[in-house]
Structure formats: C-alpha cells, structure tokens
Design a protein around this motif. Structure first.
Motif, PDB file in Angstrom:
ATOM      1  N   PRO A 135       0.972  -1.103   0.115  1.00 29.62           N
ATOM      2  CA  PRO A 135      -0.118   0.235   0.011  1.00 29.62           C
ATOM      3  C   PRO A 135       0.998   1.315   0.129  1.00 29.62           C
ATOM      4  CG  PRO A 135       0.533  -0.548   2.225  1.00 29.62           C
ATOM      5  CD  PRO A 135       1.297  -1.701   1.309  1.00 29.62           C
ATOM      6  N   LEU A 136       1.298   1.639  -0.778  1.00 32.48           N
ATOM      7  CA  LEU A 136       2.322   3.350  -1.471  1.00 32.48           C
ATOM      8  C   LEU A 136       1.370   4.042  -0.587  1.00 32.48           C
ATOM      9  CD1 LEU A 136       2.975   2.798  -5.074  1.00 32.48           C
ATOM     10  CD2 LEU A 136       4.021   2.125  -2.889  1.00 32.48           C
ATOM     11  N   ASN A 137       0.014   4.368  -0.508  1.00 32.60           N
ATOM     12  CA  ASN A 137      -0.096   5.596   0.534  1.00 32.60           C
ATOM     13  C   ASN A 137       0.543   5.447   1.947  1.00 32.60           C
ATOM     14  OD1 ASN A 137      -2.056   3.287   1.707  1.00 32.60           O
ATOM     15  ND2 ASN A 137      -2.744   4.616   2.970  1.00 32.60           N
ATOM     16  N   GLU A 138       0.711   4.425   2.127  1.00 33.95           N
ATOM     17  CA  GLU A 138       1.247   3.671   3.617  1.00 33.95           C
ATOM     18  C   GLU A 138       3.217   4.142   3.965  1.00 33.95           C
ATOM     19  OE1 GLU A 138       0.762   0.063   6.022  1.00 33.95           O
ATOM     20  OE2 GLU A 138      -1.929   0.520   4.949  1.00 33.95           O
ATOM     21  N   GLY A 139       3.396   3.991   2.612  1.00 30.48           N
ATOM     22  CA  GLY A 139       4.809   4.270   2.229  1.00 30.48           C
ATOM     23  C   GLY A 139       6.186   5.730   2.823  1.00 30.48           C
ATOM     24  N   ILE A 140       6.680   5.922   2.518  1.00 32.30           N
ATOM     25  CA  ILE A 140       7.406   6.989   3.006  1.00 32.30           C
ATOM     26  C   ILE A 140       8.202   7.869   2.202  1.00 32.30           C
ATOM     27  CG2 ILE A 140       9.214   7.818   4.176  1.00 32.30           C
ATOM     28  CD1 ILE A 140      10.874   4.602   5.602  1.00 32.30           C
ATOM     29  N   VAL A 141       7.344   9.345   1.731  1.00 33.96           N
ATOM     30  CA  VAL A 141       7.843  10.217   1.136  1.00 33.96           C
ATOM     31  C   VAL A 141       8.692  10.903   1.252  1.00 33.96           C
ATOM     32  CG1 VAL A 141       5.946  12.601   0.312  1.00 33.96           C
ATOM     33  CG2 VAL A 141       5.031  10.362   0.883  1.00 33.96           C
ATOM     34  N   HIS A 142       9.042  10.966   0.351  1.00 34.34           N
ATOM     35  CA  HIS A 142      10.505  11.892   0.117  1.00 34.34           C
ATOM     36  C   HIS A 142      10.665  12.660  -0.575  1.00 34.34           C
ATOM     37  CE1 HIS A 142      12.382   8.499  -2.185  1.00 34.34           C
ATOM     38  NE2 HIS A 142      11.727   7.792  -1.117  1.00 34.34           N
ATOM     39  N   ASP A 143      10.957  14.309  -1.117  1.00 37.53           N
ATOM     40  CA  ASP A 143      11.371  14.739  -2.326  1.00 37.53           C
ATOM     41  C   ASP A 143      10.423  14.610  -2.868  1.00 37.53           C
ATOM     42  OD1 ASP A 143      13.867  15.380  -1.350  1.00 37.53           O
ATOM     43  OD2 ASP A 143      15.373  13.510  -2.189  1.00 37.53           O
ATOM     44  N   ARG A 144      10.089  14.300  -4.165  1.00 35.92           N
ATOM     45  CA  ARG A 144       9.016  13.248  -4.699  1.00 35.92           C
ATOM     46  C   ARG A 144       9.276  12.311  -5.499  1.00 35.92           C
ATOM     47  NH1 ARG A 144       9.170  19.037  -9.146  1.00 35.92           N
ATOM     48  NH2 ARG A 144       8.489  19.923  -7.503  1.00 35.92           N
ATOM     49  N   LYS A 145       8.801  11.924  -4.396  1.00 39.81           N
ATOM     50  CA  LYS A 145       8.906  10.284  -4.437  1.00 39.81           C
ATOM     51  C   LYS A 145       8.656   9.410  -3.135  1.00 39.81           C
ATOM     52  CE  LYS A 145      13.403  10.617  -6.827  1.00 39.81           C
ATOM     53  NZ  LYS A 145      15.077  10.441  -6.278  1.00 39.81           N
ATOM     54  N   VAL A 146       8.410   8.244  -3.262  1.00 41.77           N
ATOM     55  CA  VAL A 146       7.415   7.086  -1.831  1.00 41.77           C
ATOM     56  C   VAL A 146       8.124   5.755  -2.243  1.00 41.77           C
ATOM     57  CG1 VAL A 146       5.769   6.199  -4.067  1.00 41.77           C
ATOM     58  CG2 VAL A 146       5.304   6.748  -1.278  1.00 41.77           C
ATOM     59  N   THR A 147       9.346   5.338  -1.397  1.00 40.55           N
ATOM     60  CA  THR A 147       9.039   4.451  -0.652  1.00 40.55           C
ATOM     61  C   THR A 147       8.051   3.281  -0.646  1.00 40.55           C
ATOM     62  OG1 THR A 147      11.418   5.285  -0.998  1.00 40.55           O
ATOM     63  CG2 THR A 147      10.961   2.968   0.053  1.00 40.55           C
ATOM     64  N   CYS A 148       7.936   2.177  -0.798  1.00 34.70           N
ATOM     65  CA  CYS A 148       7.339   1.184  -0.169  1.00 34.70           C
ATOM     66  C   CYS A 148       7.217   0.549   0.603  1.00 34.70           C
ATOM     67  CB  CYS A 148       6.573  -0.102  -1.872  1.00 34.70           C
ATOM     68  SG  CYS A 148       5.835  -1.342  -1.493  1.00 34.70           S
ATOM     69  N   TRP A 198      11.112  -0.960  -2.263  1.00 30.61           N
ATOM     70  CA  TRP A 198      11.151   0.078  -3.952  1.00 30.61           C
ATOM     71  C   TRP A 198      10.460   2.013  -3.947  1.00 30.61           C
ATOM     72  CZ3 TRP A 198       8.969  -3.102  -8.660  1.00 30.61           C
ATOM     73  CH2 TRP A 198       9.919  -3.817  -9.006  1.00 30.61           C
ATOM     74  N   VAL A 199      11.303   2.435  -4.763  1.00 27.12           N
ATOM     75  CA  VAL A 199      10.811   3.762  -4.810  1.00 27.12           C
ATOM     76  C   VAL A 199      10.922   4.175  -6.029  1.00 27.12           C
ATOM     77  CG1 VAL A 199      11.922   6.155  -5.158  1.00 27.12           C
ATOM     78  CG2 VAL A 199      12.969   4.067  -3.157  1.00 27.12           C
ATOM     79  N   PHE A 200       9.483   5.115  -6.213  1.00 25.04           N
ATOM     80  CA  PHE A 200       8.651   4.918  -7.017  1.00 25.04           C
ATOM     81  C   PHE A 200       8.972   6.880  -6.983  1.00 25.04           C
ATOM     82  CE2 PHE A 200       7.031   1.756  -6.805  1.00 25.04           C
ATOM     83  CZ  PHE A 200       6.965   0.697  -7.381  1.00 25.04           C
ATOM     84  N   ASP A 201       9.016   7.562  -8.755  1.00 26.97           N
ATOM     85  CA  ASP A 201       9.013   8.855  -9.011  1.00 26.97           C
ATOM     86  C   ASP A 201       7.439   9.313  -8.651  1.00 26.97           C
ATOM     87  OD1 ASP A 201       8.599  11.363 -10.303  1.00 26.97           O
ATOM     88  OD2 ASP A 201      10.901  11.057 -10.607  1.00 26.97           O
ATOM     89  N   LEU A 202       6.566  10.351  -8.299  1.00 28.79           N
ATOM     90  CA  LEU A 202       5.912  10.522  -7.991  1.00 28.79           C
ATOM     91  C   LEU A 202       5.262  11.273  -8.969  1.00 28.79           C
ATOM     92  CD1 LEU A 202       5.276  11.873  -4.524  1.00 28.79           C
ATOM     93  CD2 LEU A 202       4.422   8.957  -6.067  1.00 28.79           C
ATOM     94  N   GLU A 203       6.347  12.064  -9.728  1.00 33.02           N
ATOM     95  CA  GLU A 203       6.080  12.853 -11.660  1.00 33.02           C
ATOM     96  C   GLU A 203       5.720  12.597 -12.369  1.00 33.02           C
ATOM     97  OE1 GLU A 203       7.886  16.339 -11.602  1.00 33.02           O
ATOM     98  OE2 GLU A 203       8.951  15.582 -10.461  1.00 33.02           O
TER      99      GLU A 203
END
Length: 109
Positions: free
Chosen positions: A50-63, A68-73
């Motif tokens: 569930p990505l909404n429970e991940g760590i938000v940093h810069d413009r990314k989220v970590t699962c 796994w790290v995803f670019d939010l843009e």
C-alpha cells in the motif's frame, strides 16, 4: 479538463499521503510540499504494497513492504527496480486538492 475535489490540503500531512476511494479503485494522494500534491495508483507492482503507507521524500515514495522507490511525477521505479505505477493529474486550488476526472473514468486505479 474536469476535476474532482477530494478534500482540503490540510487533511494530508506534509510529506504524507492519504488513500482515496474512487469508483475505479483506490488511489494514493501524496503531499510533498505546502501546496504540492501528486496522485498515483495505491498498489506497488512488486508485492502489492500500500503506497499510501510508504515513506514520502522529495517527489518520491518508498514502498513500505520491500523499499521500491517510485517517482511521483512519472510513476517510474527508481534505481535497479523495474516497474511503474499509474499517475493522475492533481493540483491544489484555493486550499482544495483536485484530481483530473477523465483518467479515473478510463482506467482502474
């Protein structure tokens, strides 16, 4: 372009996220700055974290499951990981978070 009002910007903590239920499924809305938001599918393609429970940093989220790290843009996985999450147009207007409606109607989140 048609927009859906999903709530007040202050309902999403800074560098945090909220899950939003839509007719097509759940999406995650991330707040990366005072008035900056991104919307993506809520499920990591690796292990369905569930990505909404991940760590938000810069413009990314970590699962939260396997880092796994995803670019939010762009929705692209970062680093050696391969994968992508769906992204949705989002903006803040007069303190309200808006998500573009057309894409939500065409594809499941």
């Amino acid at each position: 372009m048609s927009w859906i009002d999903i709530g007040d910007i202050n309902d999403i903590p800074l560098r945090g996220a909220r899950k939003v239920k839509t007719a097509q499924g759940c999406i995650a809305v991330f707040r990366t700055g005072e008035a900056e938001v991104f919307a993506t599918s809520n499920t990591c393609p690796h292990k369905q974290g569930p990505l909404n429970e991940g760590i938000v940093h810069d413009r990314k989220v970590t699962c939260p499951l396997h880092n796994w790290v995803f670019d939010l843009e762009t929705g692209e996985a970062q680093g050696a990981d391969e994968g992508r999450i769906m992204t949705y147009a989002a903006r803040v207007e007069d303190g309200r978070v808006l998500i573009e409606a057309a894409k939500l109607g065409r594809q499941a989140a």
